[in-house]
Design a protein around this motif. Sequence first.
Motif, PDB file in Angstrom:
ATOM      1  N   LEU A  32     -26.377   5.362   8.656  1.00 11.58           N
ATOM      2  CA  LEU A  32     -26.010   5.183   7.257  1.00 11.58           C
ATOM      3  C   LEU A  32     -26.455   6.332   6.356  1.00 11.58           C
ATOM      4  CD1 LEU A  32     -26.744   1.365   6.978  1.00 11.58           C
ATOM      5  CD2 LEU A  32     -24.509   2.490   7.184  1.00 11.58           C
ATOM      6  N   GLU A  34     -26.621   9.857   4.563  1.00  9.97           N
ATOM      7  CA  GLU A  34     -25.604  10.794   4.110  1.00  9.97           C
ATOM      8  C   GLU A  34     -26.207  12.193   4.112  1.00  9.97           C
ATOM      9  OE1 GLU A  34     -22.796   9.960   1.438  1.00  9.97           O
ATOM     10  OE2 GLU A  34     -22.649   7.865   2.039  1.00  9.97           O
ATOM     11  N   GLY A  35     -25.557  13.086   4.817  1.00 10.39           N
ATOM     12  CA  GLY A  35     -26.029  14.464   4.853  1.00 10.39           C
ATOM     13  C   GLY A  35     -27.410  14.566   5.451  1.00 10.39           C
ATOM     14  N   GLN A  37     -30.216  13.347   4.222  1.00 13.36           N
ATOM     15  CA  GLN A  37     -31.140  12.360   3.655  1.00 13.36           C
ATOM     16  C   GLN A  37     -32.227  11.989   4.653  1.00 13.36           C
ATOM     17  OE1 GLN A  37     -28.605   8.976   2.660  1.00 13.36           O
ATOM     18  NE2 GLN A  37     -29.229   9.208   0.528  1.00 13.36           N
ATOM     19  N   THR A  42     -32.349   7.058   2.304  1.00 13.69           N
ATOM     20  CA  THR A  42     -31.248   6.224   2.778  1.00 13.69           C
ATOM     21  C   THR A  42     -31.486   4.766   2.422  1.00 13.69           C
ATOM     22  OG1 THR A  42     -30.816   7.752   4.597  1.00 13.69           O
ATOM     23  CG2 THR A  42     -29.958   5.512   4.830  1.00 13.69           C
ATOM     24  N   ASP A  45     -31.149   4.191  -1.350  1.00 11.17           N
ATOM     25  CA  ASP A  45     -29.741   4.139  -1.748  1.00 11.17           C
ATOM     26  C   ASP A  45     -29.140   2.772  -1.449  1.00 11.17           C
ATOM     27  OD1 ASP A  45     -29.763   6.765  -2.636  1.00 11.17           O
ATOM     28  OD2 ASP A  45     -28.458   7.531  -1.033  1.00 11.17           O
TER      29      ASP A  45
END
Length: 96
Positions: A32, A34-35, A37, A42, A45
């Motif tokens: 999960l 992103e990039g 992270q 994560t 978020d």
Amino acid sequence: MSDDVDTITFSIESEDDVADEVTVPAGLVDLLAEGDQNEAETVADIVLLSFASRAHHLVHHDQGEGEDLEAQEERVMDLFEERFGVTFGEATGHQH
């Protein structure tokens, strides 16, 4: 079989020194992310996304009424946009 899955535990603390922990599958956190992270970003978020989603549901789909509830939903949506740079509706494709 599920015991073979590695987990990772995160500590959550409030400003009032109240704390709890949550343990989740480590691989799911990686999936999960992103990039570039890190794990904490994560999970943070996802926490904010979850709060925004639940608030949206309560106000718009669960006959949630009251100025306080609407104010709470409006504030979490502002925090969502500050963190992600897009509105909840833009991020989820779910707009009213």
